[in-house]
Scaffold this motif. Structure first.
Motif: not given
Lengths: 134, 383
Positions: A7, A9-11, A20, A33-35, A85, A91, A93-94, A126-128, B132-134, B249
């Motif tokens: 991704h 465009t995300l990181y 990020l 986020f995202p930009r 967070g 906030l 999700r990943c 990928e970012l984790r 990120l999570e798509r 949150n």
């Protein structure tokens, strides 16, 4: 040749680890986020008022769940989805790095890393996120 | 200063009807909808030509389903408005219909929800932003994350969440319109492989097909059309809100419900403790625990104890989802919010038969839609 990002465009990668790509509102200060530049979700400011910002991939674990079923084609279940967070505000999700839910506790500090996804091409990262203490 | 529904003339539900919610079938949506409408007309004791306008709620059928359905009642030339507001489409159609009656624009109208299962892409996927999570987070994973937070905050167990399904499936077993009509034990609900976290399939609502219709009237309409005023149920308030930025949150779901329900109870001048019936958006079991607390029916973290003690049963302190809720009655989207109004109307009239909550006088309907939006109504039996 450096690895590609899943991704871009995300990181992105930095000397201090992944960051990020988001924005910060010049009027109300909300970190987003995202930009994007369409408008601040808090105050509606747009355009140049939304300043590009990078956020450190570090934050507190807000929640997590083992996913057994999903619609994505790019990862095999089960895997763990986390809510984090970020210390810089948003906030997110990943996907969390492979591990067991018993290794996780809400509130612990998580950090991001660019990792290979076994279902992706060999040079794609990928970012984790994973616990900082691991 | 802006006005509320209660600032206008009184509005009443005078007729309700449904086509049972069910799994996908070859039955055309038109047949589902017409069945519900004819039942509502018979319930109200009015004829179709007396209906001045129709609000048609659907989330999945596509553009303009109303006229191909309503023509089979007689092409009277009535106004038709289509309403799409995700899971809250039916609730929103009801709100618009109530406001039309309240404003004096009509004396008798109908809100009808109808849908059939279909795979559609949410507009948010076309918003031009990546995440990120798509597609790795389905709806049940969103609620599994909420459940984990609730567990962390209050020490809840998987059994605490599953008991919501035990209660609602038992209620649905008594509802001839419910998609799931079989009671299940705690062990049966927990035995299936989880979808995400510890949420199992029976803790998730079925998306099927069906239809629900409500006929609304003014006092003038009731008098002029000879409708039995003793079976009319008043709409005390109508509130629609959407998600804001919240400071912590803890999640938008519960916060949005709290502010929407607080506003609608204030408009109705009803305290949470005065509610006899609550039909809420229990698409996933964790939602019922979160929402009853944020509605003010009990203290934060106390919902599992009260649920286990039977406080939310039919015959308990307040009957929560006596229809079976989304978990058992089902969630065909367009009809769902109107099905809640139908259930509350029957309960307040004392016509809910095997699932009747004793001496029910005041009810709350609550739906959440993707976005997120939230719609709430308070109804009361006044006769």
């Amino acid at each position: 040749m450096s690895d590609r990002l899943e991704h871009p465009t995300l990181y992105e990668a930095s000397e201090l680890g992944p960051v990020l790509l988001g924005h910060r509102c010049g009027l109300c200060g909300l970190a987003g986020f995202p930009r994007q530049s369409l408008g601040c979700e808090s105050c509606g400011a747009d355009g140049d008022n939304l300043k590009p910002a990078t956020f450190t991939a570090r934050g507190a674990l807000v929640s997590f769940a083992t996913v057994h079923r999903h619609l994505g084609k790019d990862i095999a279940a089960p895997f763990i989805m986390g809510e984090i967070g970020l210390e810089d505000g948003p906030l997110i999700r990943c996907t969390l790095s492979a591990g067991a839910p018993s290794d996780l506790r809400i509130g612990q500090i998580m950090i991001g890393a660019l990792e290979h996804n076994p279902l992706a091409e060999a040079d794609v990262r990928e970012l984790r996120f994973k616990p900082e203490s691991v | 200063m802006s006005k509320r529904l209660s600032d206008f003339r009184p509005v009443f539900v005078v007729g309700v009807g449904l086509h049972a919610y069910q799994k996908y079938s070859p039955t055309p949506y038109v047949a589902l909808g017409v069945t519900a409408i004819r039942e509502a007309l018979a319930d109200a004791g009015v004829e179709w030509p007396e209906v001045e306008s129709a609000f048609v709620a659907t989330a999945l059928l596509g553009m303009a389903p109303g006229r191909p359905m309503l023509r089979h009642l007689g092409a009277t030339g009535l106004a038709i408005t289509h309403v799409e507001n995700a899971s809250a489409s039916g609730s929103t159609a009801f709100s618009l219909a109530a406001l039309e009656i309240a404003s004096g624009q009509s004396d008798l109208n109908i809100a009808i929800g109808v849908d059939k299962p279909a795979m559609i892409e949410l507009a948010s996927r076309q918003a031009g932003l990546d995440f990120l999570e798509r597609e790795r987070v389905a709806a049940f994973t969103h609620f599994a994350l909420l459940a984990q937070k609730y567990t962390h905050a209050y020490g809840a167990t998987p059994e605490d969440f599953a008991r919501v399904a035990v209660k609602n499936l038992a209620n649905g077993a008594r509802n001839p319109y419910a998609q799931r009509r079989e009671a299940k034990t705690l062990q049966e609900i927990l035995a299936a492989p989880p979808l995400a976290g510890f949420l199992t399939p029976l803790q998730s609502c079925p998306i099927g097909e069906g239809a629900a219709a409500t006929i609304l009237a003014s006092e003038d309409g009731i008098r002029q059309l000879g409708i039995d005023p003793r079976r009319a149920v008043r709409v005390l308030s109508s509130t629609l809100r959407s998600e804001r930025i919240y400071a912590d949150n803890s999640g938008f779901d519960a916060a949005l419900t709290e502010e929407t329900v607080r506003q609608t109870l204030a408009e109705a001048s009803v305290a949470p403790s005065a509610l006899d019936i609550v039909e809420l958006h229990d698409a996933f079991t964790v939602e019922e625990l979160l929402y009853v607390e944020r509605m003010g029916l009990c203290d934060p973290g106390d919902a599992p104890r009260r649920l286990k003690a039977g406080h939310f049963d039919i015959g308990g302190e307040v009957a929560v989802s006596p229809s079976g809720g989304l978990i058992a009655m089902g969630h065909p989207l367009g009809p769902t919010g109107l099905g809640q109004i139908a259930e509350i109307t029957r309960q307040l009239r004392g016509e809910a038969e095997h699932r009747q909550h004793p001496n029910a006088k005041t009810g709350l309907a609550h739906m959440v839609g993707v976005g997120a939006v939230c719609v709430a109504h308070v109804l009361r039996r006044e006769a």
